[in-house]
Motif scaffolding. Structure first.
Motif: not given
Length: 258
Positions: A62, A65, A121, A142, A146
């Protein structure tokens, strides 16, 4: 007593000669039986080959952010000029966040009602409506997956821990819900005058610690504070589970790539 020899006739001589030749002949050895294996060997042409390392499926990572300015009207590079009170967790100040206000720029315009947005995020972890010391505030979480790698390295954040960012002294009651996802740059609220403050500013506080901390009540120890409010306050400020760090560290990080 001596046994006399048998009389030798021509037929007897011939028979003796045949028997003598048969005894001297080399016998043919009998075949030795071999054991039959119980298992069935799979021919090499039909064996299933072992999977190669490239055939193993790996989880999709992933992306980290992005980092956004918490104040919509001011880019990241302008934030240091807006600081009215720096991060200082040591006595006697014990200021666990950074305050941003317009008057630091020499502007006559007040910070009141400036739009406040999410800096990373995350998800909504907590909110409070006009309670001391931070007034109306919103807290976002968060997750570790991320977080920018540079932040993890700089602070030594162990895997599984989250970063929480708290926005305080806000103007309006929030209609956000616990667990609601929020993206970097999403509008959260507006700069206000709630809580213990004498001038409009955004108090931004960042901490890292165990994931999943949520609350809808939090207040300083006072006569009118409920047990739930004081419990949340203790967990956030006193327990040591959530370690404060200077929010300006976030804004000095390189932006993660796509």
């Amino acid at each position: 007593m001596k046994i006399p020899a048998p009389p030798w006739t021509p037929f007897a001589c011939l028979l003796s000669l045949v028997l003598l030749m048969a005894c001297r002949a080399t016998p043919t050895p009998l075949p030795v039986p071999t054991a039959t294996p119980t298992g069935t060997r799979i021919p090499s042409a039909t064996r299933t080959p072992a999977p190669s390392p490239t055939a193993v499926t790996t989880a999709t990572s992933i992306p980290a952010s992005s980092i956004c300015s918490p104040l919509t009207r001011h880019p990241l590079e302008q934030l240091p000029l807006l600081i009215s009170w720096e991060f200082n967790p040591f006595p006697p100040d014990n200021h666990f966040g950074v305050d941003f206000g317009h008057w630091s720029l020499g502007e006559e315009e007040s910070s009141l009602y400036d739009p406040v947005q999410a800096l990373m995020d995350g998800r909504v972890a907590g909110f409070v409506i006009d309670r001391p010391p931070h007034g109306t505030m919103i807290t976002l979480e968060t997750p570790h997956t991320r977080l920018p790698p540079a932040l993890i390295e700089a602070l030594g954040i162990p895997p599984g821990n989250s970063v929480y960012h708290q926005y305080a002294h806000l103007a309006d009651p929030s209609d956000l819900q616990i667990g609601q996802p929020v993206a970097c740059g999403d509008l959260l609220n507006r700069v206000g005058l709630t809580g213990w403050t004498v001038a409009p500013h955004l108090h931004l506080e960042t901490r890292w610690g165990p994931p999943g901390f949520t609350f809808t009540e939090m207040a300083y120890y006072s006569a009118d504070a409920t047990p739930a409010e004081m419990a949340s306050y203790e967990t956030w400020f006193v327990s040591g589970q959530y370690q404060p760090f200077d929010p300006m560290i976030l804004f000095s990080l390189p932006q993660p790539g796509p």
